[in-house]
Design a protein around this motif. Structure first.
Motif, PDB file in Angstrom:
ATOM      1  N   TYR B 253      16.356   2.726  -8.858  1.00  0.00           N
ATOM      2  CA  TYR B 253      16.794   3.453  -7.397  1.00  0.00           C
ATOM      3  C   TYR B 253      15.481   3.429  -6.534  1.00  0.00           C
ATOM      4  N   PHE B 254      14.384   4.303  -7.120  1.00  0.00           N
ATOM      5  CA  PHE B 254      13.172   4.465  -6.484  1.00  0.00           C
ATOM      6  C   PHE B 254      12.539   3.046  -6.396  1.00  0.00           C
ATOM      7  N   THR B 255      12.581   2.025  -7.228  1.00  0.00           N
ATOM      8  CA  THR B 255      12.062   0.872  -6.929  1.00  0.00           C
ATOM      9  C   THR B 255      12.433   0.048  -5.871  1.00  0.00           C
ATOM     10  N   VAL B 256      14.148   0.212  -5.701  1.00  0.00           N
ATOM     11  CA  VAL B 256      14.673  -0.281  -4.571  1.00  0.00           C
ATOM     12  C   VAL B 256      14.310   0.261  -3.172  1.00  0.00           C
ATOM     13  N   VAL B 257      14.142   1.473  -3.299  1.00  0.00           N
ATOM     14  CA  VAL B 257      13.936   2.431  -2.069  1.00  0.00           C
ATOM     15  C   VAL B 257      12.621   1.913  -1.665  1.00  0.00           C
ATOM     16  N   MET B 258      11.620   1.821  -2.495  1.00  0.00           N
ATOM     17  CA  MET B 258      10.125   1.412  -2.095  1.00  0.00           C
ATOM     18  C   MET B 258      10.292   0.195  -1.509  1.00  0.00           C
ATOM     19  N   HIS B 259      10.727  -0.876  -2.133  1.00  0.00           N
ATOM     20  CA  HIS B 259      10.807  -2.111  -1.397  1.00  0.00           C
ATOM     21  C   HIS B 259      11.719  -2.274  -0.287  1.00  0.00           C
ATOM     22  N   LEU B 260      12.626  -1.572  -0.168  1.00  0.00           N
ATOM     23  CA  LEU B 260      13.281  -1.633   1.203  1.00  0.00           C
ATOM     24  C   LEU B 260      12.722  -0.889   2.260  1.00  0.00           C
ATOM     25  N   THR B 261      12.168   0.213   1.983  1.00  0.00           N
ATOM     26  CA  THR B 261      11.489   0.649   3.234  1.00  0.00           C
ATOM     27  C   THR B 261      10.238  -0.182   3.584  1.00  0.00           C
ATOM     28  N   ASN B 262       9.629  -0.961   2.462  1.00  0.00           N
ATOM     29  CA  ASN B 262       8.439  -1.815   2.868  1.00  0.00           C
ATOM     30  C   ASN B 262       9.246  -2.934   3.871  1.00  0.00           C
ATOM     31  N   LEU B 263      10.370  -3.422   3.405  1.00  0.00           N
ATOM     32  CA  LEU B 263      10.945  -4.609   4.232  1.00  0.00           C
ATOM     33  C   LEU B 263      11.261  -4.252   5.812  1.00  0.00           C
ATOM     34  N   TYR B 264      11.207  -2.882   5.895  1.00  0.00           N
ATOM     35  CA  TYR B 264      11.554  -2.504   7.208  1.00  0.00           C
ATOM     36  C   TYR B 264      10.362  -2.529   7.971  1.00  0.00           C
ATOM     37  N   PHE B 265       9.040  -2.058   7.635  1.00  0.00           N
ATOM     38  CA  PHE B 265       7.810  -2.216   8.486  1.00  0.00           C
ATOM     39  C   PHE B 265       7.426  -3.680   8.530  1.00  0.00           C
ATOM     40  N   ALA B 266       7.023  -4.013   9.631  1.00  0.00           N
ATOM     41  CA  ALA B 266       6.636  -5.519  10.001  1.00  0.00           C
ATOM     42  C   ALA B 266       5.656  -5.776   9.168  1.00  0.00           C
ATOM     43  N   LYS B 267       4.421  -4.733   9.340  1.00  0.00           N
ATOM     44  CA  LYS B 267       3.150  -5.044   8.534  1.00  0.00           C
ATOM     45  C   LYS B 267       3.283  -5.207   7.031  1.00  0.00           C
ATOM     46  N   GLN B 268       4.559  -4.896   6.440  1.00  0.00           N
ATOM     47  CA  GLN B 268       4.502  -5.007   4.926  1.00  0.00           C
ATOM     48  C   GLN B 268       5.433  -6.166   4.385  1.00  0.00           C
ATOM     49  N   ILE B 269       5.818  -6.971   5.499  1.00  0.00           N
ATOM     50  CA  ILE B 269       6.780  -8.121   5.015  1.00  0.00           C
ATOM     51  C   ILE B 269       6.207  -9.040   4.295  1.00  0.00           C
ATOM     52  N   ALA B 270       4.905  -9.427   4.928  1.00  0.00           N
ATOM     53  CA  ALA B 270       4.087 -10.443   4.062  1.00  0.00           C
ATOM     54  C   ALA B 270       4.124 -10.240   2.586  1.00  0.00           C
ATOM     55  N   TYR B 271       3.656  -8.932   2.207  1.00  0.00           N
ATOM     56  CA  TYR B 271       3.520  -8.516   0.957  1.00  0.00           C
ATOM     57  C   TYR B 271       4.848  -8.464   0.218  1.00  0.00           C
ATOM     58  N   GLU B 272       5.818  -7.906   0.859  1.00  0.00           N
ATOM     59  CA  GLU B 272       7.235  -8.036   0.133  1.00  0.00           C
ATOM     60  C   GLU B 272       7.643  -9.600  -0.106  1.00  0.00           C
ATOM     61  N   ARG B 273       7.354 -10.388   0.901  1.00  0.00           N
ATOM     62  CA  ARG B 273       7.769 -11.647   0.694  1.00  0.00           C
ATOM     63  C   ARG B 273       6.937 -12.527  -0.680  1.00  0.00           C
ATOM     64  N   PHE B 274       5.593 -11.841  -0.625  1.00  0.00           N
ATOM     65  CA  PHE B 274       4.729 -12.480  -1.935  1.00  0.00           C
ATOM     66  C   PHE B 274       5.321 -11.917  -3.162  1.00  0.00           C
ATOM     67  N   LEU B 275       5.732 -10.616  -3.227  1.00  0.00           N
ATOM     68  CA  LEU B 275       6.015  -9.806  -4.260  1.00  0.00           C
ATOM     69  C   LEU B 275       7.356 -10.529  -4.746  1.00  0.00           C
ATOM     70  N   LEU B 276       8.363 -10.599  -3.866  1.00  0.00           N
ATOM     71  CA  LEU B 276       9.738 -10.862  -4.112  1.00  0.00           C
ATOM     72  C   LEU B 276      10.162 -12.233  -4.329  1.00  0.00           C
ATOM     73  N   LEU B 277       9.423 -13.078  -3.665  1.00  0.00           N
ATOM     74  CA  LEU B 277       9.653 -14.405  -3.571  1.00  0.00           C
ATOM     75  C   LEU B 277       8.477 -15.783  -3.885  1.00  0.00           C
ATOM     76  N   ASP B 278       7.281 -15.363  -3.371  1.00  0.00           N
ATOM     77  CA  ASP B 278       6.397 -16.388  -3.556  1.00  0.00           C
ATOM     78  C   ASP B 278       5.262 -16.063  -4.620  1.00  0.00           C
ATOM     79  N   GLY B 279       5.407 -14.922  -5.121  1.00  0.00           N
ATOM     80  CA  GLY B 279       4.087 -14.552  -5.877  1.00  0.00           C
ATOM     81  C   GLY B 279       3.794 -14.951  -7.186  1.00  0.00           C
ATOM     82  N   GLY B 280       4.664 -15.953  -7.712  1.00  0.00           N
ATOM     83  CA  GLY B 280       4.429 -16.673  -8.719  1.00  0.00           C
ATOM     84  C   GLY B 280       4.836 -15.838 -10.153  1.00  0.00           C
TER      85      GLY B 280
END
Lengths: 263, 404
Positions: B253-280
């Motif tokens: 639950y905490f992990t999901v909340v952490m990443h969902l809140t990050n996804l809401y902040f434009a400045k954090q989207i690049a990092y979330e994209r890296f971690l969730l999709l492109d980060g190898g």
């Protein structure tokens, strides 16, 4: 201007000794000549002899001064790394043979604005923040800010935990990854400790400008202006009042001592 | 309170056979020796001999060390549930819980110390304190943890001092909450990097510690029962299994909340994209390791009816693996993503600006990390050999007299 003076400005302490007898006049004349020589500017920010602004060894750094740098990005040349080379030579860092692990106290960054495609080049080093995160996080207090705003590492109590490197938003710190020889005695370095730009504190204390600033001036670019941010009469303060300048990661509100013009 | 004092059980039941004991010592000793060799090599050659560099400054040793420290505070929960919340099933497990808290904390700190650039300056670290540093505060919390848990353990195991166990249990419980808050804040207080700088880090690390600690406890308890030819008490195991499921679910639950809140902040989207999709490797470690192996799969194993001891141990091992994956993602992945030096600009330099930082750990780093586990393991094996730490339930051992 306080006693230590601003290296960016001319200083002529010799003028104070005017009321002596005739026997002293010759000496004073000679002193005035020397002073003129001492303040002779080879290029902006660089002097032939720089004795006048040196702080006596026994005198502590003063909070009345805040040393800073203003970097004119419009004058900084893409591909020029004179500041980087001068830093390496002055501080005994040597050539960067292994970019991943070698210490890089100053580096050139090429920027390209996403929206416009505008390309820029600028030097990045310790920004000597007024509120430095590296100092906040350092467990032993090895990372510290000197009274005159220079952020330093006490090599005697750095345990090499590297938390400051995690905390620095400018990636301005390097870790000494291997044993070193052939050091500059004025800039002691040691394996296992973290280090970064000292603003050439040893030169500043002698009344000189940082090596990068001198090298930039010597190359004819004069893109780096060094001086006392607290002194309204200093060249750097005047320039900052006249033109729009900015700091890197202004959103973090760290109040860096390094400012950029033309960014 | 007498139940808090472990019973004087027959030696044959509470101690593994000598052959097994020697074998365990040898296995643990081998790993410890490998870690020692790695430490000496790094100490002599410098960190140039590791895969770490000026971009990835904390590597595999920190992954293991922080995991052990976090799990150590979590494993103490078993004792806290007994002492603070008065559950007899957990009181019987309090001594083992306290022991594991001490040994795992020691294991983690040994690795942290061994990975310092100047491990010879440990004395400096305990004589010079910057009280604004959360790292320095952590050192105080760790030291206090040893003192408080050791005293708590004494009161648990000494019948005469037993009346003090509850008070010390309270103190240990609050201390460990503060400690894990501080450990999470090591990352929470980092404003520089997109992956960190969140107040969520502290409570998230606390819930992670609950899960990792209980998983570690269940593995050790099962191993000890196996050595002694005992079967787990089914009722107690069912309760602990459900509790682990709650902790694993809360961690998710905490992990999901952490990443969902990050996804809401434009400045954090690049990092979330890296971690969730492109980060190898980091994306794989996150989805496959932290979420899949460490979260969803153990939840399924624990919650699908019919979970016995084997399934609980497998689930616990998966939670541990997931925990290591989580630390890898948090610590190394957070550093791999480039700093946003000049927002709105693409940057490049000879100092790896603007690129995802590569990291290739050397085997010695893993040796150092496993050395932390070995250190904890060896002290635990010796301690359970010489002192009665084996959890005994009233139904299993007539020697155990529960009076409260």
């Amino acid at each position: 201007m306080n006693e230590r003076g601003d290296i960016g400005n001319n200083d002529n302490r010799g003028n104070n000794a005017r009321d002596g007898n005739n026997g002293r006049r010759g000496f004073i004349a000679a002193a005035a000549t020397l002073t003129t020589l001492a303040t002779l500017t080879l290029a902006p920010g660089i002097r032939l002899i720089q004795i006048a602004a040196a702080r006596p060894e026994e005198e502590a750094a003063s909070a009345a001064v805040r040393w800073g740098l203003l970097i004119d990005v419009t004058r900084c040349q893409t591909g020029c790394e004179d500041c980087v080379a001068a830093c390496g030579k002055e501080n005994g860092l040597g050539e960067v043979a292994r970019p991943r692990t070698d210490a890089q106290w100053i580096r050139k960054i090429d920027l390209k604005e996403h929206a416009t495609g505008r390309a820029l080049s600028l030097p990045m080093m310790c920004q000597h923040c007024a509120h430095p995160p590296c100092v906040d996080v350092c467990p032993t207090g090895a990372s510290f800010k000197r009274a005159d705003g220079i952020v330093l590492v006490d090599r005697h109590i750095c345990i090499g935990c590297r938390y400051c490197m995690m905390a620095c938003p400018y990636k301005a710190r390097s870790f000494v990854h291997e044993p070193h020889t052939d050091q500059n005695p004025e800039v002691p370095r040691g394996q296992g400790c973290v280090e970064g730009c000292t603003l050439c504190v040893h030169r500043i204390d002698r009344g000189e400008t940082p090596a990068c600033v001198a090298a930039c001036a010597a190359a004819g670019h004069a893109a780096m202006l060094f001086g006392d941010l607290n002194d309204p009469a200093s060249a750097i303060s005047q320039r900052i009042r006249e033109v729009r300048t900015t700091v890197a990661r202004a959103d973090l509100a760290l109040d860096p001592g390094v400012r950029y013009e033309g960014l | 309170m007498a139940a808090l004092s472990a019973p004087a059980a027959p030696p044959i039941e509470t101690r593994p056979r000598t052959g097994v004991f020697i074998g365990l010592l040898a296995a643990g000793g081998l790993f410890l020796l490998l870690a020692l060799a790695a430490f000496l090599h790094f100490e002599h050659s410098g960190h140039i001999a590791t895969g770490m560099d000026n971009q990835i400054v904390w590597g595999i040793p920190h992954v293991f060390a922080v995991f052990l420290v976090v799990a150590a505070s979590g494993v103490l929960n078993v004792a806290s549930i007994g002492s603070v919340f008065g559950k007899p099933d957990y009181k019987a497990r309090a001594p083992l819980s306290g022991l594991l808290a001490l040994t795992m904390m020691a294991g983690g700190l040994v690795v942290l110390a061994a990975d310092l650039g100047r491990p010879d300056r440990l004395l400096v670290a305990v004589t010079h304190f910057n009280f604004k540093s959360i790292f320095a505060l952590n050192m105080l919390f760790y030291s206090g943890f040893f003192a408080i848990v050791a005293a708590y353990l004494v009161t648990l195991m000494n019948r005469r001092l037993n009346p003090y166990a509850r008070a010390l249990g309270f103190l240990a419980f609050f201390w460990r909450l503060a400690l894990t808050t501080a450990t999470g804040s090591i990352f929470g207080f980092l404003i520089a990097r997109s992956a960190y700088g969140s107040a969520l880090m502290a409570p998230m690390f606390i819930i992670y510690s609950f899960a990792y600690g209980l998983a570690a406890f269940l593995i050790v308890q099962s191993a000890m029962y196996a050595w002694n030819g005992l079967a787990s008490n089914a009722r107690v195991l069912a309760r602990m299994k459900n509790l682990l499921a709650v902790f694993v679910g809360a961690a998710l639950y905490f992990t999901v909340v952490m990443h969902l809140t990050n996804l809401y902040f434009a400045k954090q989207i690049a990092y979330e994209r890296f971690l969730l999709l492109d980060g190898g490797v980091y994306t794989t470690a996150f989805w496959f390791g932290q979420i899949g192996l460490g979260g969803v799969l153990p939840l399924a194993l624990l919650l699908i009816p019919g979970a016995g001891q084997t399934r609980v141990v497998i689930a616990s091992a998966l939670v541990t693996l997931g925990g290591l994956a989580q630390m890898f993602v948090t610590i190394v992945g957070g550093q791999a993503f480039p700093l946003d030096l000049f927002p709105g600009h693409a940057v490049s330099s000879r100092f790896q600006d603007g690129i995802v930082n590569a990291y290739a750990p050397v085997p010695g780093e893993f040796a150092l990390g496993f050395g932390g586990f070995a250190f904890a393991f060896l002290i635990t094996v010796i301690a359970v050999r010489v002192l009665p730490f084996l959890p005994r339930d009233a139904a299993d051992a007539s020697a155990l007299k529960t009076t409260d």
